[in-house]
Design a protein around this motif. Structure first.
Motif, PDB file in Angstrom:
ATOM      1  N   MET A   9      33.203  48.820 -44.297  1.00 41.37           N
ATOM      2  CA  MET A   9      34.607  48.486 -44.013  1.00 41.37           C
ATOM      3  C   MET A   9      34.707  47.389 -42.950  1.00 41.37           C
ATOM      4  SD  MET A   9      35.803  50.390 -46.182  1.00 41.37           S
ATOM      5  CE  MET A   9      37.572  50.279 -46.022  1.00 41.37           C
ATOM      6  N   ASN A  10      33.707  47.313 -42.094  1.00 40.37           N
ATOM      7  CA  ASN A  10      33.653  46.263 -41.065  1.00 40.37           C
ATOM      8  C   ASN A  10      32.280  45.593 -41.124  1.00 40.37           C
ATOM      9  OD1 ASN A  10      36.206  46.950 -39.603  1.00 40.37           O
ATOM     10  ND2 ASN A  10      35.129  48.906 -39.453  1.00 40.37           N
ATOM     11  N   PRO A  11      32.028  44.890 -42.215  1.00 39.94           N
ATOM     12  CA  PRO A  11      30.666  44.355 -42.397  1.00 39.94           C
ATOM     13  C   PRO A  11      30.285  43.339 -41.323  1.00 39.94           C
ATOM     14  CG  PRO A  11      32.176  43.537 -44.105  1.00 39.94           C
ATOM     15  CD  PRO A  11      32.939  44.532 -43.310  1.00 39.94           C
TER      16      PRO A  11
ATOM     17  N   GLY B 243      29.409  41.005 -50.215  1.00 41.89           N
ATOM     18  CA  GLY B 243      29.723  41.995 -49.176  1.00 41.89           C
ATOM     19  C   GLY B 243      29.506  43.423 -49.649  1.00 41.89           C
ATOM     20  N   LYS B 244      28.610  43.596 -50.627  1.00 39.99           N
ATOM     21  CA  LYS B 244      28.396  44.937 -51.195  1.00 39.99           C
ATOM     22  C   LYS B 244      26.986  45.439 -50.946  1.00 39.99           C
ATOM     23  CE  LYS B 244      31.745  44.314 -54.824  1.00 39.99           C
ATOM     24  NZ  LYS B 244      32.102  44.445 -56.201  1.00 39.99           N
TER      25      LYS B 244
ATOM     26  N   ILE C 237      17.752  40.801 -52.198  1.00 40.73           N
ATOM     27  CA  ILE C 237      18.137  40.929 -53.610  1.00 40.73           C
ATOM     28  C   ILE C 237      19.357  41.839 -53.655  1.00 40.73           C
ATOM     29  CG2 ILE C 237      17.343  41.534 -55.951  1.00 40.73           C
ATOM     30  CD1 ILE C 237      15.372  39.689 -54.721  1.00 40.73           C
ATOM     31  N   PHE C 238      20.414  41.416 -54.331  1.00 38.68           N
ATOM     32  CA  PHE C 238      21.596  42.264 -54.475  1.00 38.68           C
ATOM     33  C   PHE C 238      21.824  42.603 -55.949  1.00 38.68           C
ATOM     34  CE2 PHE C 238      24.448  38.811 -55.821  1.00 38.68           C
ATOM     35  CZ  PHE C 238      23.777  37.702 -55.332  1.00 38.68           C
ATOM     36  N   GLU C 239      22.733  43.518 -56.201  1.00 40.51           N
ATOM     37  CA  GLU C 239      23.063  44.094 -57.520  1.00 40.51           C
ATOM     38  C   GLU C 239      22.034  45.172 -57.883  1.00 40.51           C
ATOM     39  OE1 GLU C 239      25.706  44.021 -59.492  1.00 40.51           O
ATOM     40  OE2 GLU C 239      26.684  42.682 -58.087  1.00 40.51           O
TER      41      GLU C 239
END
Ligand SMILES: N[C@@H](CCC(=O)N[C@@H](CS)C(=O)NCC(=O)O)C(=O)O
Length: 216
Positions: A36-38, A49-50, A62-64
């Motif tokens: 919520m507050n990255p 931002g995930k 690496i994301f996803e």
């Protein structure tokens, strides 16, 4: 290789990677992120931002979750993804389908209006129903656990906790999916993929959100 997983304890997408890592007995560390507050450093490595983000050897991010899992699968044993191109594409397609279902579950779980909940719940069960013709059991492709299983398990873990959904009459029409869900919930790496307080934390999050599903 050294693996660090940027996490959020109740995130189902993070859980997919945790299941893969635990099943393969690969050492890794967690770093929880306040989503919520990255913090700035996080937004630099996670363009959307995930979470999850997998940091490899302290330098490559690496994301996803589906991509993280395929990468982990290629560099660690035992292999969970099919090697035959057609079967691999088939399994990737159903991993994508699991992501759609997780999105639908999120919609159901955070809805605060009881009347608006009913059509969302119907949609979720209609999407689940389509798996009845595809699942072999006890795992998605039959006797061997795969990345498709790691991608659906977080969905089933949450459905079981949400008693109203777990007791829904729609399950009567999909006995194979139900048995598959039960196999995955009991699978050691799935059980080990959540903290001891997971159920409490998840329900606490929904309560704070005043989710209508808790009152059904
Ligand atoms: N498609 C992404 C979805 C990840 C995702 O939605 N993560 C949520 C937490 S469960 C998140 O980080 N949300 C923060 C945001 O959307 O700002 C994946 O498969 O990794």
């Amino acid at each position: 290789m050294k693996f660090e997983l940027l996490s959020l304890s109740i995130c189902p997408y993070v859980q997919r990677s945790v299941i893969t890592l635990k099943h393969k007995k690969v050492p890794f560390t967690f770093k929880d992120v306040d989503i919520m507050n990255p913090p700035e450093w996080f937004l630099k490595v996670s363009p959307l931002g995930k979470v999850p983000v997998l940091i490899v050897d302290e330098k490559t991010a690496i994301f996803e979750s589906a991509v993280i899992n395929e990468f982990l699968d290629e560099v660690t044993e035992p292999r969970l993804m099919a090697t035959d191109p057609l079967q691999k594409a088939f399994e990737r397609a159903w991993i994508e389908y699991a992501s759609e279902l997780l999105g639908q579950l999120y919609g159901v779980s955070v809805e605060t209006d009881r009347a608006a909940l009913a059509p969302l719940k119907t949609e979720l069960f209609e999407t689940l129903q389509k798996l009845e013709a595809v699942v072999k059991g006890p795992y998605f492709r039959g006797s061997t656990f795969s990345l498709v299983d790691t991608s659906f398990a977080p969905l089933f873990v949450r459905l079981e906790i949400l008693g109203a959904l777990w007791a829904d009459s729609a399950w009567a029409q999909m006995p194979k999916v139900r048995k598959w869900a039960e196999s995955l919930i009991a699978f050691p790496a799935v059980r080990d993929s959540v903290t001891a307080t997971f159920k409490q934390d998840y329900l606490g999050y929904l309560k704070k959100n005043e989710s209508a599903i808790l009152a059904v």
